[in-house]
Design an enzyme around this catalytic site. Structure first.
Site, PDB file in Angstrom:
ATOM      1  N   GLU A  63     -14.773  14.363  37.079  1.00  9.81           N
ATOM      2  CA  GLU A  63     -15.743  12.949  36.187  1.00  9.81           C
ATOM      3  C   GLU A  63     -15.818  11.387  36.490  1.00  9.81           C
ATOM      4  OE1 GLU A  63     -18.585  12.063  34.812  1.00  9.81           O
ATOM      5  OE2 GLU A  63     -19.284  13.719  33.672  1.00  9.81           O
ATOM      6  N   ASN A 162     -19.131   9.588  26.060  1.00  3.15           N
ATOM      7  CA  ASN A 162     -19.128  10.833  27.485  1.00  3.15           C
ATOM      8  C   ASN A 162     -18.794   9.357  28.216  1.00  3.15           C
ATOM      9  OD1 ASN A 162     -20.586  11.883  29.029  1.00  3.15           O
ATOM     10  ND2 ASN A 162     -20.097  13.607  28.138  1.00  3.15           N
ATOM     11  N   ASN A 217     -26.210  11.600  27.441  1.00  2.00           N
ATOM     12  CA  ASN A 217     -25.424  11.986  29.235  1.00  2.00           C
ATOM     13  C   ASN A 217     -24.967  10.941  29.473  1.00  2.00           C
ATOM     14  OD1 ASN A 217     -23.115  12.888  30.835  1.00  2.00           O
ATOM     15  ND2 ASN A 217     -23.650  15.554  29.708  1.00  2.00           N
ATOM     16  N   ASP A 273     -26.963  14.645  34.254  1.00  5.79           N
ATOM     17  CA  ASP A 273     -24.942  13.823  33.974  1.00  5.79           C
ATOM     18  C   ASP A 273     -25.305  12.248  34.514  1.00  5.79           C
ATOM     19  OD1 ASP A 273     -22.726  13.893  33.233  1.00  5.79           O
ATOM     20  OD2 ASP A 273     -21.951  15.797  33.670  1.00  5.79           O
TER      21      ASP A 273
END
Length: 342
Positions: A63, A162, A217, A273
């Site tokens: 990520e 996030n 997100n 995302d």
């Protein structure tokens, strides 16, 4: 981080590094996936024969990539493993920070204790969304010293910050879903009643941009910074929201920019995302099926399909390389367009 994370490791000619992560030899890097052309407009974005190179594999869920121009390397997170990695052409993937997030005694409170989204601030320091410590911290790239930037809203701990986007004025937009917490919204340690999108101004003031999204997100700013994009990774409402921003940085209008439900129903892996933009305002948004290439009007013109769920993407190197963190791998593809590089 998407709630439908899945892990699909595959073999490749590689040199094994500590922690089970492997890096393909430069002369024999395998390719993954394919580029799906849905409109002639994509011809201006990527060559028809462009290869998606697999740079490293063996992560739990990669990520938050960000390119560090001063040094020529990429930094990214493995959120569940609680490790931050550094990748360069000469060295491949090496551990940069461990733990990258929670560093306290053992606890069952966190399903994903590590760092997630990353960005550079105006000073060149790294801003980090820290799931386990439920905060945003700043880390000096040379000394690795951490400093907490913000960890509460009105006295209550964040859920698990996030992703974030930094404006040219130093303001920070970030999202705070519950993905880091065991039980998500039902976590006994969750203190806030909503999953928010926030604006942190340079003077330290913290404002709510939106408290009505189910699972906010990824987040990104348009080239002129007059529009904010926020991905909603809700399987019952997988959309990308667009917010037109006023002079104070707060929304004056909000709308659904792209509805990913048809792609999800068609079987594409993943949910909306992370995302990034090129200099002409095209949005490269991860979602069902891969990296979705969207025009500034929200038209889907192509998909960079890696054959797995994709978490995030960022431009780097000379601005024409798109790095992609996808499930267990780090990949890249060369594009014709130039991206917004931190």
């Amino acid at each position: 981080m998407s709630p439908t994370r899945r892990s699909t490791l595959f073999g490749a000619s590689a040199a094994v590094l500590a922690g089970g992560v492997s890096v393909s030899a430069h002369a024999a890097r395998p390719t993954v996936g394919r580029i799906r052309h849905l409109s002639p407009s994509l011809d201006a974005v990527v060559e028809g024969e462009a290869r998606i190179e697999m740079l490293a594999e063996g992560f739990v869920w990669s990520e938050g990539p960000v390119w560090v121009q001063d040094g020529g390397y990429l930094v990214f997170s493995d959120v569940p493993a609680n490790v931050m990695y550094r990748w360069s052409e000469s060295e491949g993937a090496t551990v940069f920070l461990k733990p990258s997030g929670y560093d306290g005694p053992p606890t069952e409170a966190f399903r994903e204790p590590g760092s997630n989204g990353l960005a550079l601030d105006a000073s060149g320091a790294l801003l980090v969304c820290d799931h386990g410590n439920r905060a945003i911290y700043r880390v000096d790239l040379k000394t690795h010293q951490k400093t907490t930037v913000v960890d509460r809203y009105k006295g209550k701990k964040f859920n698990s910050p996030n992703d974030l986007a930094v404006s040219r004025t130093g303001s920070v937009y970030f999202t705070d879903p519950p993905y880091g917490l065991t039980g998500l919204n039902d976590s006994p340690v969750k203190e806030l009643a909503f999953n928010g999108v926030y604006l942190l101004r340079p003077d330290g003031s913290l404002l709510v941009v939106d408290d009505k999204l189910t699972f906010p997100n990824g987040v990104a700013l348009s080239p002129d910074e007059r529009r904010l994009y926020v991905a909603v990774s809700d399987p019952d409402g997988p959309v990308i929201m667009a917010y037109d921003l006023g002079d104070d940085g707060l929304p004056v209008h909000r709308q659904v920019f792209f509805d990913a439900m048809p792609l999800l129903r068609a079987g594409g892996p993943g949910l909306p995302d992370g995302m990034c933009l090129d200099t002409e305002g095209r949005l490269f948004a991860t979602g069902p099926g891969g990296v979705l290439v969207l025009t500034p009007k929200g038209d889907l013109i192509g998909v960079i399909d890696l054959g797995r769920s994709v978490a995030n993407c960022a431009f780097g190197e000379d601005g024409h390389t798109l790095f992609v963190t996808a499930d267990d791998i780090l990949a890249r593809v060369r594009l014709k367009v130039s991206g917004l590089v931190a």
